[in-house]
Design an enzyme around this catalytic site. Structure first.
Site, PDB file in Angstrom:
ATOM      1  N   ASP A 115       0.845  -1.190   0.000  1.00 39.86           N
ATOM      2  CA  ASP A 115       0.000   0.000   0.000  1.00 39.86           C
ATOM      3  C   ASP A 115       0.885   1.246   0.000  1.00 39.86           C
ATOM      4  OD1 ASP A 115      -2.080   1.781   0.264  1.00 39.86           O
ATOM      5  OD2 ASP A 115      -2.540   1.288   2.349  1.00 39.86           O
ATOM      6  N   ASP A 123      -3.398   2.390  -5.817  1.00 47.10           N
ATOM      7  CA  ASP A 123      -2.211   2.440  -4.961  1.00 47.10           C
ATOM      8  C   ASP A 123      -2.079   1.224  -4.036  1.00 47.10           C
ATOM      9  OD1 ASP A 123      -4.426   3.110  -3.448  1.00 47.10           O
ATOM     10  OD2 ASP A 123      -3.391   4.608  -2.244  1.00 47.10           O
ATOM     11  N   GLU A 124      -2.781   0.130  -4.351  1.00 45.97           N
ATOM     12  CA  GLU A 124      -2.730  -1.064  -3.517  1.00 45.97           C
ATOM     13  C   GLU A 124      -2.631  -2.315  -4.386  1.00 45.97           C
ATOM     14  OE1 GLU A 124      -5.530  -1.243  -0.004  1.00 45.97           O
ATOM     15  OE2 GLU A 124      -6.481   0.365  -1.155  1.00 45.97           O
TER      16      GLU A 124
END
Length: 404
Positions: free
Chosen positions: A10, A112-113
């Protein structure tokens, strides 16, 4: 399932980190991550909200999702940066490209993960903690921003682990660590437990994840129904068998919502918001080269009641003016004039083929609108999202970089 090994990676304060890195690479000396700052909309517009904040901003009590105007009252020196989604897509691709080198089984959970299935790779990577540090350090050293890595036997626990202390950390949450690391946390921090559910659990005197894990399942069933009760009980006990899917999830809908600082009662102001939202949603559809059949308006009244009203169109579309016209029509049908605190727009029933029934009428005007949308997309791609904005359908004003 006990031999599964799952990583969750993350990006720390993704949008803000990516803005900071980009600015530093272009000669700026101030690192936005070291001062009170956030990514949000224009502070002059009361509908703008905080999407990402720096750690120094968090110390002022600034929260993700709150109006930018409210955040500025908490911290008058707060630096507000407008979002740049083209930059974020580029940064996302770069960090996922590094992770892709480590496993053939990786799932993009969001921009973003990432979930990574590292099961059965002990010969290549016998020390998973050392490997996680290698990944995060590579991203930091090569790309300039930091990530957290959570390591566990399933996706849920890996996700929970990555949310432990930040930034630039590696955390584990294996079965024998759940009682010590996860159970003491507030129940609202359980992945998948929303605010309303957490509030209801606290009213039932279930204040921590541990309380929930040990709760009578019959009580949960009575309060939440079978599906939710089962999820809450399993999640609190660290139980999850969902697989890492080796492909990016196709978007089922494209949506945007704006929370207003004050009550909105004027239809003209609602129209302005819907136009801005139609512009964003349509732009995202065009960027992904898809169209949508169903348009839905969402609004929340000042008494916190949420409403929605949608309609499926005969032809799919990615044209801003068509989405806006439908949104205005739907809002006129549904809204009775109550004070509003949230207004949103969603496009769903995604059409990847884009076939349309041709009409003898209106094709020339539709082509003009398509060309106009393409021109605006090109300007924004070159100069930024705020370089030109719609003041009305077919009416525009220059933004921050409009005269360059």
């Amino acid at each position: 399932m006990s031999d599964r090994l799952i990583f969750h990676v993350d990006v720390n304060s993704a949008f803000l980190s990516w803005e900071a890195v980009d600015r530093l690479c272009n000669g700026e000396t101030l690192d936005l991550r070291t001062v009170p700052s956030c990514v949000g909309g224009d502070p002059e517009r009361r509908t703008s909200i905080v999407s990402t904040k720096s750690i120094p901003a968090k110390k002022y009590g600034i929260e993700t999702g709150e109006p930018v105007a409210t955040a500025l009252r908490k911290c008058p020196d707060l630096i507000v940066v407008k979002p740049n989604f083209q930059l974020y897509k580029k940064m996302s691709r770069e960090f996922k490209s590094i992770l892709d080198e480590y496993t053939p089984l990786m799932q993009s959970f969001s921009i973003d993960e990432v979930f990574m299935d590292m099961s059965g790779m002990e010969r290549l990577h016998p020390d998973p903690i050392k490997l996680a540090h290698e990944m995060k350090d590579r991203i930091r050293d090569e790309l300039g921003f930091t990530v957290n890595v959570g390591i566990a036997r399933n996706k849920l626990c890996a996700k929970m682990a990555s949310d432990f202390e930040k930034p630039d950390k590696v955390h584990t949450l294996f079965p024998d660590e759940i009682a010590d690391k996860m159970w003491p946390l507030p129940v609202g921090e359980l992945f998948g437990c929303g605010k309303s559910t957490a509030k209801k659990l606290r009213e039932m005197h279930l204040n921590t994840i541990g309380d929930l894990a040990e709760a009578d399942e019959r009580m949960l069933l009575s309060a939440f129904g079978e599906k939710t009760a089962s999820y809450l009980h399993n999640a609190a006990n660290g139980i999850d068998d969902s697989p890492v899917v080796n492909e990016e999830r196709e978007a089922k809908s494209y949506s945007v919502e704006n929370t207003t600082e004050d009550d909105v009662t004027d239809f003209e102001e609602v129209n302005h918001l819907l136009l801005a939202e139609a512009d964003i949603v349509a732009g995202r559809l065009r960027a992904d080269e898809v169209k949508a059949f169903t348009i839905t308006v969402i609004y929340r009244t000042s008494d916190m009641k949420r409403h929605s009203h949608g309609k499926k169109m005969e032809n799919s579309t990615d044209i801003t003016s068509e989405i806006y016209d439908m949104a205005v029509k739907l809002m006129k049908e549904a809204w009775k004039g109550e004070p509003l605190r949230l207004i949103g727009l969603s496009a769903s029933d995604i059409d990847k083929d884009g076939f349309q029934q041709m009409s003898l009428f209106g094709e020339e005007e539709k082509e003009k609108q398509k060309n106009l949308d393409k021109a605006l997309d090109k300007i924004r791609s070159k100069y930024g999202n705020d370089s030109v904005m719609r003041a009305g359908v077919g009416v525009f004003r220059a933004g921050r970089k409009g005269n360059e």
